[in-house]
Design a protein around this motif. Structure first.
Motif, PDB file in Angstrom:
ATOM      1  N   ARG A 207       0.821  -1.209   0.000  1.00 49.58           N
ATOM      2  CA  ARG A 207       0.000   0.000   0.000  1.00 49.58           C
ATOM      3  C   ARG A 207       0.856   1.262   0.000  1.00 49.58           C
ATOM      4  O   ARG A 207       0.493   2.280  -0.567  1.00 49.58           O
ATOM      5  CB  ARG A 207      -0.947  -0.004   1.208  1.00 49.58           C
ATOM      6  CG  ARG A 207      -2.074  -1.008   1.076  1.00 49.58           C
ATOM      7  CD  ARG A 207      -2.933  -0.745  -0.146  1.00 49.58           C
ATOM      8  NE  ARG A 207      -3.623   0.520  -0.086  1.00 49.58           N
ATOM      9  CZ  ARG A 207      -4.903   0.677   0.189  1.00 49.58           C
ATOM     10  NH1 ARG A 207      -5.674  -0.370   0.408  1.00 49.58           N
ATOM     11  NH2 ARG A 207      -5.444   1.885   0.228  1.00 49.58           N
ATOM     12  N   SER A 208       1.981   1.154   0.697  1.00 52.04           N
ATOM     13  CA  SER A 208       2.917   2.265   0.733  1.00 52.04           C
ATOM     14  C   SER A 208       3.465   2.538  -0.678  1.00 52.04           C
ATOM     15  O   SER A 208       3.526   3.679  -1.149  1.00 52.04           O
ATOM     16  CB  SER A 208       4.023   1.913   1.727  1.00 52.04           C
ATOM     17  OG  SER A 208       5.069   2.809   1.679  1.00 52.04           O
ATOM     18  N   LEU A 209       3.828   1.465  -1.380  1.00 52.54           N
ATOM     19  CA  LEU A 209       4.323   1.596  -2.761  1.00 52.54           C
ATOM     20  C   LEU A 209       3.242   2.160  -3.677  1.00 52.54           C
ATOM     21  O   LEU A 209       3.492   3.075  -4.475  1.00 52.54           O
ATOM     22  CB  LEU A 209       4.775   0.229  -3.280  1.00 52.54           C
ATOM     23  CG  LEU A 209       6.086  -0.298  -2.705  1.00 52.54           C
ATOM     24  CD1 LEU A 209       6.229  -1.787  -2.981  1.00 52.54           C
ATOM     25  CD2 LEU A 209       7.275   0.468  -3.288  1.00 52.54           C
ATOM     26  N   LEU A 210       2.014   1.626  -3.550  1.00 56.53           N
ATOM     27  CA  LEU A 210       0.916   2.074  -4.422  1.00 56.53           C
ATOM     28  C   LEU A 210       0.616   3.554  -4.217  1.00 56.53           C
ATOM     29  O   LEU A 210       0.425   4.298  -5.171  1.00 56.53           O
ATOM     30  CB  LEU A 210      -0.351   1.258  -4.125  1.00 56.53           C
ATOM     31  CG  LEU A 210      -0.408  -0.129  -4.741  1.00 56.53           C
ATOM     32  CD1 LEU A 210      -1.611  -0.887  -4.189  1.00 56.53           C
ATOM     33  CD2 LEU A 210      -0.505  -0.019  -6.270  1.00 56.53           C
ATOM     34  N   ARG A 211       0.577   3.954  -2.959  1.00 59.50           N
ATOM     35  CA  ARG A 211       0.255   5.346  -2.656  1.00 59.50           C
ATOM     36  C   ARG A 211       1.353   6.271  -3.190  1.00 59.50           C
ATOM     37  O   ARG A 211       1.077   7.347  -3.726  1.00 59.50           O
ATOM     38  CB  ARG A 211       0.123   5.499  -1.146  1.00 59.50           C
ATOM     39  CG  ARG A 211      -0.299   6.873  -0.745  1.00 59.50           C
ATOM     40  CD  ARG A 211      -0.577   6.958   0.730  1.00 59.50           C
ATOM     41  NE  ARG A 211      -0.715   8.355   1.102  1.00 59.50           N
ATOM     42  CZ  ARG A 211      -0.375   8.849   2.284  1.00 59.50           C
ATOM     43  NH1 ARG A 211       0.126   8.047   3.206  1.00 59.50           N
ATOM     44  NH2 ARG A 211      -0.523  10.118   2.546  1.00 59.50           N
ATOM     45  N   THR A 212       2.598   5.845  -3.041  1.00 59.38           N
ATOM     46  CA  THR A 212       3.698   6.685  -3.526  1.00 59.38           C
ATOM     47  C   THR A 212       3.684   6.762  -5.051  1.00 59.38           C
ATOM     48  O   THR A 212       3.889   7.831  -5.638  1.00 59.38           O
ATOM     49  CB  THR A 212       5.051   6.148  -3.023  1.00 59.38           C
ATOM     50  OG1 THR A 212       4.943   5.849  -1.629  1.00 59.38           O
ATOM     51  CG2 THR A 212       6.156   7.163  -3.232  1.00 59.38           C
ATOM     52  N   LEU A 213       3.414   5.623  -5.698  1.00 57.39           N
ATOM     53  CA  LEU A 213       3.313   5.624  -7.164  1.00 57.39           C
ATOM     54  C   LEU A 213       2.229   6.575  -7.639  1.00 57.39           C
ATOM     55  O   LEU A 213       2.406   7.314  -8.607  1.00 57.39           O
ATOM     56  CB  LEU A 213       2.988   4.214  -7.665  1.00 57.39           C
ATOM     57  CG  LEU A 213       4.155   3.237  -7.788  1.00 57.39           C
ATOM     58  CD1 LEU A 213       3.630   1.818  -8.006  1.00 57.39           C
ATOM     59  CD2 LEU A 213       5.078   3.646  -8.934  1.00 57.39           C
ATOM     60  N   ALA A 214       1.101   6.586  -6.921  1.00 53.90           N
ATOM     61  CA  ALA A 214      -0.034   7.405  -7.351  1.00 53.90           C
ATOM     62  C   ALA A 214       0.188   8.887  -7.066  1.00 53.90           C
ATOM     63  O   ALA A 214      -0.060   9.739  -7.915  1.00 53.90           O
ATOM     64  CB  ALA A 214      -1.315   6.925  -6.661  1.00 53.90           C
ATOM     65  N   ASP A 218       7.615  10.997  -8.250  1.00 55.79           N
ATOM     66  CA  ASP A 218       8.987  11.518  -8.223  1.00 55.79           C
ATOM     67  C   ASP A 218       9.832  10.818  -7.155  1.00 55.79           C
ATOM     68  O   ASP A 218      11.042  10.650  -7.315  1.00 55.79           O
ATOM     69  CB  ASP A 218       8.981  13.031  -7.981  1.00 55.79           C
ATOM     70  CG  ASP A 218       8.272  13.402  -6.680  1.00 55.79           C
ATOM     71  OD1 ASP A 218       7.073  13.078  -6.535  1.00 55.79           O
ATOM     72  OD2 ASP A 218       8.923  14.011  -5.810  1.00 55.79           O
ATOM     73  N   LEU A 219       9.184  10.405  -6.059  1.00 60.32           N
ATOM     74  CA  LEU A 219       9.930   9.710  -4.996  1.00 60.32           C
ATOM     75  C   LEU A 219      10.368   8.322  -5.466  1.00 60.32           C
ATOM     76  O   LEU A 219      11.462   7.856  -5.150  1.00 60.32           O
ATOM     77  CB  LEU A 219       9.066   9.564  -3.728  1.00 60.32           C
ATOM     78  CG  LEU A 219       8.718  10.847  -2.975  1.00 60.32           C
ATOM     79  CD1 LEU A 219       7.818  10.534  -1.782  1.00 60.32           C
ATOM     80  CD2 LEU A 219       9.983  11.563  -2.509  1.00 60.32           C
ATOM     81  N   ILE A 220       9.498   7.649  -6.217  1.00 60.89           N
ATOM     82  CA  ILE A 220       9.833   6.321  -6.745  1.00 60.89           C
ATOM     83  C   ILE A 220      10.989   6.450  -7.744  1.00 60.89           C
ATOM     84  O   ILE A 220      11.949   5.665  -7.723  1.00 60.89           O
ATOM     85  CB  ILE A 220       8.611   5.691  -7.459  1.00 60.89           C
ATOM     86  CG1 ILE A 220       7.447   5.525  -6.485  1.00 60.89           C
ATOM     87  CG2 ILE A 220       8.981   4.361  -8.117  1.00 60.89           C
ATOM     88  CD1 ILE A 220       7.538   4.375  -5.529  1.00 60.89           C
TER      89      ILE A 220
END
Ligand code: SAH
Length: 240
Positions: A207-214, A218-220
């Motif tokens: 969920r952390s990855l999904l939220r950051t992707l969405a 830029d952080l990813i």
């Protein structure tokens, strides 16, 4: 850890630093926050801290004498950082650096800013909290105090609290819920109530990855994209 703040509005900063987490940390001796009133080091009857800018233009500039006098009378912990929109951008990585530094000091500007000799000959660096212009450095000082203060070992009750949160490993934090499990027909995800800690951890990571992707792609990008294990996690939980 000692943090000194120099300002012409000491009550603003002192009042803030007395509340909540910072207030508790101060009372327990973990944080030694000292707020200094620049006006105490003026020499005229009106306690003047500002004057018109050389070269003309709108607004007033903080004079160098009271600032040099205040800092020299205090011998505050270094680095002494001037708060200003032109400074190095403050972020979680900088907060972490400052939290293990043993101490530092902040100087708040006001009006149109500070005589540049303060920046070049008294301060060790300049810190900005973002690309916008505030009326003074006090709010910026509070931002730095709070972001750094909560990272000082022992200040937050739960030692694990700061390790998993946003930016700690270049990602945003997973979403959180509390009771009730169902509120206005909105249910808390089943996995969080399953008691399966290992699965909860993997789900949260996804969920952390999904939220950051969405929200912050830029952080990813900054951490070099997704790794294989992360792609697998997303494949496993991506539809949740
Ligand atoms: N004339 C200046 C802005 C002065 S704002 C300029 O155009 O750059 C007055 C004071 O507010 C500054 O001296 C600084 O201490 C503080 N301040 C304003 N914006 C800030 C920011 N983004 N970060 C940190 N401090 C800021």
């Amino acid at each position: 850890m000692r943090i000194d703040v120099f300002t012409i509005f000491p009550d603003m900063v002192a009042g803030f630093a007395d509340q909540s987490l910072l207030g508790r940390a101060r009372r327990s001796g973990l944080l030694d926050v000292r707020v200094h009133d620049l006006r105490e080091h003026t020499t005229d009857a009106h306690r003047t801290v500002d004057d018109a800018p050389f070269g003309g233009g709108a607004g007033m500039v903080l004079r160098p004498e009271p600032i040099f006098a205040s800092v020299e009378a205090t011998d505050p912990p270094r680095p002494l950082l001037l708060l200003g929109p032109g400074g190095r951008r403050f972020d979680q990585a900088r907060a972490r650096e400052l939290a293990v530094s043993g101490g530092f000091s902040l100087l708040c500007g006001r009006y149109e800013g500070v005589d540049d000799r303060v920046r070049t000959a008294l301060c060790d660096g300049e810190l900005s909290i973002g690309d916008y212009v505030l009326g003074g450095g006090e709010v910026a000082a509070m931002v730095v105090l709070e972001a750094v203060g909560r990272l000082v070992p022992g200040v937050m009750g739960n030692v694990h609290s700061s390790g998993e949160e946003s930016f700690s490993d270049g990602l945003l934090e997973y979403p959180q819920w509390t009771r009730p499990a169902e509120f206005r027909s909105m249910e808390v995800p089943e996995v969080l109530r399953s008691g399966d800690h290992e699965r909860v951890a993997r789900w949260r990571r996804a969920r952390s990855l999904l939220r950051t992707l969405a929200d912050r792609p830029d952080l990813i990008e900054a951490r070099g994209g997704l790794g294989d294990a992360e792609r697998e996690l997303l494949a496993e939980f991506g539809d949740d």
